[in-house]
Design a protein around this motif. Structure first.
Motif, mmCIF file in Angstrom:
data_model
loop_
_atom_site.group_PDB
_atom_site.id
_atom_site.type_symbol
_atom_site.label_atom_id
_atom_site.label_comp_id
_atom_site.label_asym_id
_atom_site.label_seq_id
_atom_site.Cartn_x
_atom_site.Cartn_y
_atom_site.Cartn_z
ATOM 1 N N ALA A 9 0.608 -1.842 -0.332
ATOM 2 C CA ALA A 9 0.053 -0.095 0.274
ATOM 3 C C ALA A 9 1.166 1.163 -0.080
ATOM 4 O O ALA A 9 0.858 2.165 -1.024
ATOM 5 C CB ALA A 9 -0.881 -0.423 0.881
ATOM 6 N N TYR A 10 1.802 1.071 0.825
ATOM 7 C CA TYR A 10 2.636 2.080 1.059
ATOM 8 C C TYR A 10 3.155 2.457 -0.645
ATOM 9 O O TYR A 10 3.804 3.362 -0.962
ATOM 10 C CB TYR A 10 3.784 2.057 1.921
ATOM 11 N N GLY A 11 3.671 1.600 -0.628
ATOM 12 C CA GLY A 11 4.915 1.397 -2.033
ATOM 13 C C GLY A 11 3.759 2.506 -3.376
ATOM 14 O O GLY A 11 4.714 2.854 -4.489
ATOM 15 N N ALA A 12 2.593 1.263 -3.327
ATOM 16 C CA ALA A 12 2.339 1.863 -4.900
ATOM 17 C C ALA A 12 1.484 3.395 -4.279
ATOM 18 O O ALA A 12 2.390 4.200 -5.188
ATOM 19 C CB ALA A 12 0.565 0.912 -4.646
ATOM 20 N N GLY A 13 1.735 4.143 -3.469
ATOM 21 C CA GLY A 13 0.599 4.803 -3.062
ATOM 22 C C GLY A 13 1.731 5.710 -3.975
ATOM 23 O O GLY A 13 1.662 7.305 -4.597
ATOM 24 N N LYS A 14 3.764 5.339 -2.856
ATOM 25 C CA LYS A 14 4.902 7.051 -3.958
ATOM 26 C C LYS A 14 5.109 6.302 -4.991
ATOM 27 O O LYS A 14 5.203 7.609 -6.003
ATOM 28 C CB LYS A 14 5.722 6.109 -2.724
ATOM 29 N N ALA A 15 5.164 5.224 -5.155
ATOM 30 C CA ALA A 15 5.103 5.339 -7.137
ATOM 31 C C ALA A 15 4.405 6.320 -7.947
ATOM 32 O O ALA A 15 3.999 5.821 -8.925
ATOM 33 C CB ALA A 15 4.853 3.841 -7.536
#
Length: 285
Positions: free
Chosen positions: A163-169
């Protein structure tokens, strides 16, 4: 850029947003500070929008506190309508508002963490889009302007889960694509990968277990370093040189000659955490 520069920094009651707002204020800007915390005690950590605005005033800028829930599009629209009434244009937008749900840094796979981690898609990914949408007519009024999405190496490496990674990407790619639309209007858009920051949240962590986090604390950046970078980028002769890119803050600092508040030069974590993404130059309209 105009002499009477105007900035909006979202999510600036504390943390990265507060540091960025203070640095822009110290550079003489009028800074609209947004957040949800009206009074101390209204959140788990110290900091309010009015407190940040008052400190901006003390540093020579003009702080304008605005209570704004960035999950509410009507409140975001009202924010930029106010900026239009009071200034008619905008020089810098910093999309920093971000929610940090309970359980984000828990160990284990994503399905064992709270489903509420998806709230980062709302205040984070989606809020950056909405703020940019309403800010766009004000940004293109300037001869040159700047949009910065604050991000992290989590957009490329595994960090705190999908979830964190998808938001930053997402905000990284958003900066690249918005840059294409803004290019004819001389509005530069970048995504800024910040290092480990000396925020209120992280300082409490460092102080709580000093032996474990001593090495991390020693290499951390102040949030104001990111603000200094943004000001230097906005003041540069050609901000469009960087438009559409994902930039590592420490490396941008070296290129622009920007140091942290203690005169140090933060080091890049590229070697440990990876390179920023390289997007295709193809444009399909």
């Amino acid at each position: 850029m105009t002499e009477n520069r105007v900035a909006v920094v979202t999510g600036a009651s504390r943390g990265a947003g507060k540091g960025i707002a203070l640095a822009l204020g110290a550079a003489g800007m009028t800074v609209y500070v947004t957040g949800r915390t009206r009074a101390e005690g209204g959140a788990d950590l110290p900091g309010t929008v009015s407190g940040t605005a008052e400190e901006i005033d003390a540093r020579g800028g003009t702080g304008v506190p605005v209570i704004c829930d960035h999950s509410d599009d009507a409140q975001v629209r009202a924010l930029f309508e106010r900026v239009e009434r009071e200034h008619g244009a905008l020089d810098v937008l910093v999309n920093n508002a971000f929610t940090i749900p309970d359980g984000l840094t828990d160990k284990g796979p994503f399905w064992e963490k709270p489903l509420a981690l998806q709230s980062m898609f709302d205040v984070g990914m989606r809020s950056a889009y909405v703020a940019s949408y309403y800010a766009a007519p004000l940004l293109i009024e300037r001869d040159t302007a700047l949009v910065v999405n604050t991000s992290s190496f989590g957009g490329r490496c595994y960090m705190h889960g999908p979830a964190y990674g998808a938001g930053k990407a997402a905000v990284d790619k958003m900066a690249h694509d918005m840059a294409e639309d803004f290019r004819p209007h001389n509005v530069a858009v970048i995504s800024l990968w910040m290092g480990l920051l000396k925020t209120e949240r992280n300082r409490a962590l460092f102080d709580g277990v000093p032996d474990r986090y001593e090495s991390f604390a020693a290499g951390a950046e102040t949030p104001e370093f990111s603000g200094r970078l943004i000001d230097a980028l906005a003041r540069s002769a050609d901000p469009m040189k960087w438009t559409g890119q994902v930039l590592i803050g420490a490396e941008l600092g070296a290129e622009l000659g920007v140091t942290d508040i203690d005169g140090s030069r933060p080091r890049s974590h590229r070697g440990m955490l990876g390179d920023p993404p390289t997007f295709s130059a193809a444009v399909v309209k």
